[in-house]
Scaffold this motif. Structure first.
Motif, PDB file in Angstrom:
ATOM      1  N   LEU A  47       0.545  -1.561   0.310  1.00  0.00           N
ATOM      2  CA  LEU A  47       0.549   0.067   0.138  1.00  0.00           C
ATOM      3  C   LEU A  47       0.944   0.955  -0.045  1.00  0.00           C
ATOM      4  O   LEU A  47       1.108   2.268  -0.631  1.00  0.00           O
ATOM      5  CB  LEU A  47      -0.675   0.260   1.129  1.00  0.00           C
ATOM      6  CG  LEU A  47      -2.296  -0.691   1.063  1.00  0.00           C
ATOM      7  CD1 LEU A  47      -2.678  -1.978   0.856  1.00  0.00           C
ATOM      8  CD2 LEU A  47      -2.909   0.300   1.785  1.00  0.00           C
ATOM      9  N   THR A  48       2.002   1.544   1.232  1.00  0.00           N
ATOM     10  CA  THR A  48       2.791   2.354   0.631  1.00  0.00           C
ATOM     11  C   THR A  48       3.788   2.278  -0.495  1.00  0.00           C
ATOM     12  O   THR A  48       3.488   3.457  -0.754  1.00  0.00           O
ATOM     13  CB  THR A  48       3.421   1.980   1.933  1.00  0.00           C
ATOM     14  OG1 THR A  48       3.099   1.759   3.080  1.00  0.00           O
ATOM     15  CG2 THR A  48       4.534   3.311   2.051  1.00  0.00           C
ATOM     16  N   ALA A 102       0.821   3.874  -3.083  1.00  0.00           N
ATOM     17  CA  ALA A 102       1.047   5.428  -3.081  1.00  0.00           C
ATOM     18  C   ALA A 102       2.293   6.326  -3.894  1.00  0.00           C
ATOM     19  O   ALA A 102       2.056   6.977  -3.866  1.00  0.00           O
ATOM     20  CB  ALA A 102       1.085   6.274  -1.394  1.00  0.00           C
ATOM     21  N   HIS A 160      -7.508   8.767  -4.099  1.00  0.00           N
ATOM     22  CA  HIS A 160      -8.285  10.149  -4.153  1.00  0.00           C
ATOM     23  C   HIS A 160      -7.315  10.938  -4.833  1.00  0.00           C
ATOM     24  O   HIS A 160      -6.925  11.447  -5.544  1.00  0.00           O
ATOM     25  CB  HIS A 160      -8.109  11.429  -2.504  1.00  0.00           C
ATOM     26  CG  HIS A 160      -9.668  10.819  -2.179  1.00  0.00           C
ATOM     27  ND1 HIS A 160     -10.495  11.837  -3.074  1.00  0.00           N
ATOM     28  CD2 HIS A 160     -10.635  10.703  -1.058  1.00  0.00           C
ATOM     29  CE1 HIS A 160     -11.872  11.495  -2.398  1.00  0.00           C
ATOM     30  NE2 HIS A 160     -11.726  10.762  -1.818  1.00  0.00           N
ATOM     31  N   LEU A 161      -5.305  10.243  -4.229  1.00  0.00           N
ATOM     32  CA  LEU A 161      -4.306  10.510  -4.616  1.00  0.00           C
ATOM     33  C   LEU A 161      -4.046  10.089  -6.214  1.00  0.00           C
ATOM     34  O   LEU A 161      -3.503  10.963  -6.995  1.00  0.00           O
ATOM     35  CB  LEU A 161      -3.179  10.160  -3.998  1.00  0.00           C
ATOM     36  CG  LEU A 161      -2.983  10.877  -2.678  1.00  0.00           C
ATOM     37  CD1 LEU A 161      -1.959  10.295  -1.899  1.00  0.00           C
ATOM     38  CD2 LEU A 161      -2.949  12.809  -2.041  1.00  0.00           C
ATOM     39  N   PHE A 215     -11.479   0.270   9.940  1.00  0.00           N
ATOM     40  CA  PHE A 215     -11.180   1.696   9.637  1.00  0.00           C
ATOM     41  C   PHE A 215      -9.223   2.626   9.324  1.00  0.00           C
ATOM     42  O   PHE A 215      -9.771   2.822   7.519  1.00  0.00           O
ATOM     43  CB  PHE A 215     -10.534   2.146  11.208  1.00  0.00           C
ATOM     44  CG  PHE A 215     -11.180   4.276  10.838  1.00  0.00           C
ATOM     45  CD1 PHE A 215     -12.407   4.687  10.764  1.00  0.00           C
ATOM     46  CD2 PHE A 215     -10.094   4.962  10.875  1.00  0.00           C
ATOM     47  CE1 PHE A 215     -12.689   5.569  11.191  1.00  0.00           C
ATOM     48  CE2 PHE A 215      -9.705   6.942  11.370  1.00  0.00           C
ATOM     49  CZ  PHE A 215     -11.857   6.456  10.828  1.00  0.00           C
ATOM     50  N   HIS A 216      -8.704   1.242   9.382  1.00  0.00           N
ATOM     51  CA  HIS A 216      -7.245   1.392   8.651  1.00  0.00           C
ATOM     52  C   HIS A 216      -7.152   1.569   7.162  1.00  0.00           C
ATOM     53  O   HIS A 216      -6.701   2.096   6.433  1.00  0.00           O
ATOM     54  CB  HIS A 216      -5.888   0.980   8.981  1.00  0.00           C
ATOM     55  CG  HIS A 216      -5.911   1.635  10.858  1.00  0.00           C
ATOM     56  ND1 HIS A 216      -5.562   3.607  10.798  1.00  0.00           N
ATOM     57  CD2 HIS A 216      -4.838   0.767  11.672  1.00  0.00           C
ATOM     58  CE1 HIS A 216      -5.151   2.651  12.182  1.00  0.00           C
ATOM     59  NE2 HIS A 216      -5.059   2.105  13.078  1.00  0.00           N
ATOM     60  N   THR A 237      -7.387   7.337   0.136  1.00  0.00           N
ATOM     61  CA  THR A 237      -6.382   7.995   0.210  1.00  0.00           C
ATOM     62  C   THR A 237      -5.752   7.731  -1.402  1.00  0.00           C
ATOM     63  O   THR A 237      -5.244   9.340  -1.646  1.00  0.00           O
ATOM     64  CB  THR A 237      -4.905   8.211   1.550  1.00  0.00           C
ATOM     65  OG1 THR A 237      -5.934   8.512   2.832  1.00  0.00           O
ATOM     66  CG2 THR A 237      -3.716   8.696   1.144  1.00  0.00           C
ATOM     67  N   ILE A 238      -5.483   6.301  -1.488  1.00  0.00           N
ATOM     68  CA  ILE A 238      -4.384   6.085  -2.901  1.00  0.00           C
ATOM     69  C   ILE A 238      -6.036   6.493  -3.789  1.00  0.00           C
ATOM     70  O   ILE A 238      -5.381   7.034  -4.953  1.00  0.00           O
ATOM     71  CB  ILE A 238      -4.333   4.793  -2.609  1.00  0.00           C
ATOM     72  CG1 ILE A 238      -3.180   4.696  -1.566  1.00  0.00           C
ATOM     73  CG2 ILE A 238      -3.588   4.417  -4.195  1.00  0.00           C
ATOM     74  CD1 ILE A 238      -2.463   2.862  -1.570  1.00  0.00           C
ATOM     75  N   ILE A 286     -12.311  10.550   5.381  1.00  0.00           N
ATOM     76  CA  ILE A 286     -12.083  11.297   4.142  1.00  0.00           C
ATOM     77  C   ILE A 286     -12.931  11.522   3.679  1.00  0.00           C
ATOM     78  O   ILE A 286     -13.619   9.962   3.720  1.00  0.00           O
ATOM     79  CB  ILE A 286     -10.568  10.178   3.674  1.00  0.00           C
ATOM     80  CG1 ILE A 286     -10.765  10.802   2.099  1.00  0.00           C
ATOM     81  CG2 ILE A 286     -10.895   9.141   3.849  1.00  0.00           C
ATOM     82  CD1 ILE A 286      -8.373  10.058   1.620  1.00  0.00           C
ATOM     83  N   ARG A 313      -9.564   3.933   5.268  1.00  0.00           N
ATOM     84  CA  ARG A 313      -9.229   5.182   4.980  1.00  0.00           C
ATOM     85  C   ARG A 313      -7.521   5.047   4.034  1.00  0.00           C
ATOM     86  O   ARG A 313      -7.682   6.426   3.204  1.00  0.00           O
ATOM     87  CB  ARG A 313      -8.365   4.954   6.337  1.00  0.00           C
ATOM     88  CG  ARG A 313      -7.863   7.139   6.769  1.00  0.00           C
ATOM     89  CD  ARG A 313      -8.091   7.137   7.950  1.00  0.00           C
ATOM     90  NE  ARG A 313      -7.244   8.787   7.997  1.00  0.00           N
ATOM     91  CZ  ARG A 313      -6.079   8.931   8.973  1.00  0.00           C
ATOM     92  NH1 ARG A 313      -5.655   7.960   9.791  1.00  0.00           N
ATOM     93  NH2 ARG A 313      -6.025  10.418   8.405  1.00  0.00           N
ATOM     94  N   LYS A 314      -7.034   3.846   3.866  1.00  0.00           N
ATOM     95  CA  LYS A 314      -5.210   4.226   3.464  1.00  0.00           C
ATOM     96  C   LYS A 314      -6.203   3.681   1.336  1.00  0.00           C
ATOM     97  O   LYS A 314      -5.753   4.432   0.680  1.00  0.00           O
ATOM     98  CB  LYS A 314      -4.780   2.894   3.314  1.00  0.00           C
ATOM     99  CG  LYS A 314      -4.227   3.409   4.493  1.00  0.00           C
ATOM    100  CD  LYS A 314      -2.932   1.875   5.261  1.00  0.00           C
ATOM    101  CE  LYS A 314      -2.662   2.243   6.915  1.00  0.00           C
ATOM    102  NZ  LYS A 314      -1.841   3.813   7.100  1.00  0.00           N
TER     103      LYS A 314
END
Lengths: 456, 456
Positions: A82-83, A86, A120-121, A109-110, A117-118, A209, A113-114
């Motif tokens: 996941l890192t 991104a 959206h980015l 939840f984590h 986030t990816i 988010i 959200r992750k």
């Protein structure tokens, strides 16, 4: 769309530094770059040049010291997917970004959200491969004494995915207003508490988010056991699966597509993409030599260890040039049940020794090997695609980046010439590439019934 | 190094879209881009242009519907910081990348791995701000009924950090051999099991990624309670702290630096960087106007709600133009204890009404506000830096990107002219920027004593 020929979807699946267990020893493998961003940027750029629907990173939460030589002789370090995704979102424009994450050792939840986030980015390019994990070793890195039993893992997975989707939906699409004048950042009537209380999780929500660009990240699933097929029919939008013969693949395809109706889903809402392990040569001879080169790079104990791990049964005491010993029944396996059966069947069908069997699976790891010239590779893909066995394929290059470059430079043009694969990206999001609809919002659907906004 | 003047360290701290609670309403705020990568890329590039040591993202795991208007009138959506940092690693070259992550709602294996991944992908630029979380709301998103009590949070945090460090150390620096010829990927004697069994965690290890480029990600800590100071003296390498007066800051600086010796640490191994909230004008008048503009943008209920949240006490029933009511004792606060005391003291000292107090803290949120021309700002930083109150500062721009650009374009050149801040990056890693040593490896240190390699 009806006038256009149906085209296949392609994922580029990355075990690092290659799908073959000995890939790291390949002379062209940049193994020393295994934790360097430059390697991954190059892989993503190559796959995007090839117009792949998505790149995909496998994962696990433990090292595997297979047969006592895994640490020494195989690859046990890798970036967190996941890192990594991104970072790759920042240097790509079109390609989908998929990663495995386990429902057994994460918090909803984590993960919600992750992935949001990816999404959206990246402007709507994320996908989550839902797995339940299959090794005892992973439990021991998370303060658990034992790996959760197969049936319970799937129960937890189903609730987990349900909660994640509701978290993604907890801010409706129009919730953000951002009206500076009236001091209205968001409309609280469009923001929802989950107040979820289930067997596995209690989650108040909402997420912190807003809803992903795609509504939901694309949901991928791989399990092909009975529990896995039901979960997929209920929740998955892409299935990565492993079949050796077109007959098996067709039966699976019909089986899973047939289960969709009872969940109110169309056949188009789920793409079935079997894994293939392509060994590509400009001639058949070159392809055979490439395969042989990889086989000779497999250390014997690593081969036996990998085979043991794939079938969740320790073969290290058995003579390597004899057939498989008597194995336990499938119900006694607390790992990947379908893979166990598949490999056992392969050994029985072709009467292979342990050595022959590990040489066979050390590359494809239970997936289908396709070998030959670009034309022969394209023929094999086309046959499955046009005969009800696949909507596309998950391409597993034997070594990287060479095996991927061969596919992009030699096979993709052949598929494009046949009209079987896109020449350019036409959509913006991964859902666009895959032809998947943007999902409805759970909280919009239940309006009129009682539901919790942040105000209740 | 001895001939060179001591220089300050600077972090750029990003609440999005600005540290001031009303920043999102600022006419120049690109609030509609709050989930778009372009905004974050611009912030990171601007901070890197300013030669900041690091950028830093705050975090929390719940929305805050403060005073019943938080959802409507303040900002409750943001990217996941670790995910965001990875994307920013791909588009920056020098600047350190720091994010908050809570030890109360995470697993050590996941956090160790994610920070190690960012460290590898960025070439050694990661930092972890260790927090224990301070709101009840977060517990409810992680299947817990109550937020863990203050003392227990710190016990868990200490064990958590210890385990994460051992996971980072589980592959020694020379463990990867990558010898293709001899089939030796890694040296198993340099790979270690933790076999950790503590009060909070049981972790077998090793991690599945090799040791970070920096050995360990830089450890940041912010808590300034007694438990917080002890944890910091034992484990932190940077402290972000909040003080209003130079006297308080000096006392804290002496106190914490004085605790290092008993843990075998030097004073240089811990950098104390108080937060400052700079309001910068080309003239004093312009600075005052900028401040006033932000104050007028605060909706009353949001102001009272923020103040309530900062002191963990609900003020919504009290008259807004009267002083603070009688507050509970510090021992009855299960939130950020130091911040509670700091804000209470500020209100008492200057006899402020609730409205005046929220106007004061709505920007700096308990940190020190410095206001004025670039020369005045530099004077205030220099005074603390040269008088035993700070090793550097954590800069909290009121709104973004404007507040950051003002600091980079107006204040940094003034600091550089005085020789107080670098003109160029000279090192490669965040540890280089901060002047922090690469940590020794736990498993190397205990060699000779019994220790577990992967072989035992």
């Amino acid at each position: 769309m009806n006038n256009q020929k149906r085209q296949m979807n392609l994922g580029a699946f990355f075990m690092i530094p290659g799908h073959h267990v000995a890939s790291w020893r390949h002379p062209e493998s940049p193994t020393e770059q295994i934790l360097s961003f430059d390697l991954y940027r190059k892989l993503a750029e190559t796959a995007e040049r090839g117009k792949f629907d998505m790149i995909f990173f496998a994962d696990g939460y433990a090292v595997n010291d297979r047969n006592g030589v895994g640490i020494e002789q195989s690859v046990n370090v890798r970036p967190d997917p996941l890192t990594l995704l991104a970072a790759l979102a920042a240097v790509t424009k079109h390609i989908g970004l998929a990663a495995t994450a386990s429902t057994t050792y994460n918090e909803p939840f984590h993960l919600a959200r992750k992935f949001a986030t990816i999404d959206h980015l990246s402007g709507g390019r994320s996908a989550w491969n839902v797995v339940t994990s299959s090794s005892e070793e992973e439990a021991l890195n998370f303060s658990k004494e034992h790996h959760l039993q197969h049936g319970l893992r799937y129960e937890r997975a189903e609730e987990f995915v349900d909660v994640v989707r509701k978290l993604w939906d907890s801010w409706e699409d129009d919730a953000l207003q951002i009206n500076k004048e009236s001091a209205r950042f968001a409309d609280p009537n469009l923001v929802h508490r989950l107040n979820h209380k289930g067997n596995w999780f209690s989650i108040k929500g909402p997420l912190n988010i807003s809803r992903p660009v795609q509504g939901h990240s694309v949901i991928i699933q791989a399990g092909s056991s009975e529990a896995g097929k039901e979960l997929a029919a209920k929740t998955a939008e892409v299935i990565f699966t492993a079949w050796q013969t077109i007959g098996e693949a067709q039966a699976f395809y019909r089986d899973v597509k047939g289960r969709l109706k009872k969940y109110g889903r169309t056949e188009e809402s789920l793409k079935i993409m079997p894994g293939v392990f392509p060994v590509i040569g400009r001639t058949e001879k070159e392809a055979n030599e490439k395969k042989q080169q990889l086989i000779e790079l497999i250390p014997e104990k690593v081969g036996v260890g990998l085979l043991s791990s794939l079938i969740s049964f320790d073969l290290s005491g058995y003579p390597v040039d004899e057939p498989l010993p008597e194995l336990p029944g499938i119900n006694d396996i607390n790992g990947a049940k379908t893979r166990f059966q598949l490999i056992k069947d392969l050994g029985d069908r072709e009467n292979l020794t342990i050595r022959q069997l590990y040489q066979r699976v050390a590359g494809a790891r239970g997936h289908r090997e396709i070998k030959g010239t670009p034309v022969q590779i394209a023929d094999q893909l086309q046959e499955w695609f046009e005969n009800g066995a696949a909507d596309g394929f998950n391409i597993m290059p034997p070594y990287l980046p060479g095996g991927l470059e061969d596919f992009v430079d030699l096979v993709i043009p052949e598929l494009q010439n046949r009209g079987l694969f896109r020449e350019e990206y036409t959509g913006r999001t991964l859902r666009d590439h895959l032809g998947l609809l943007r999902p409805a919002n759970h909280f919009e659907k239940i309006k009129g019934d009682y539901y919790d906004t942040i105000r209740n």
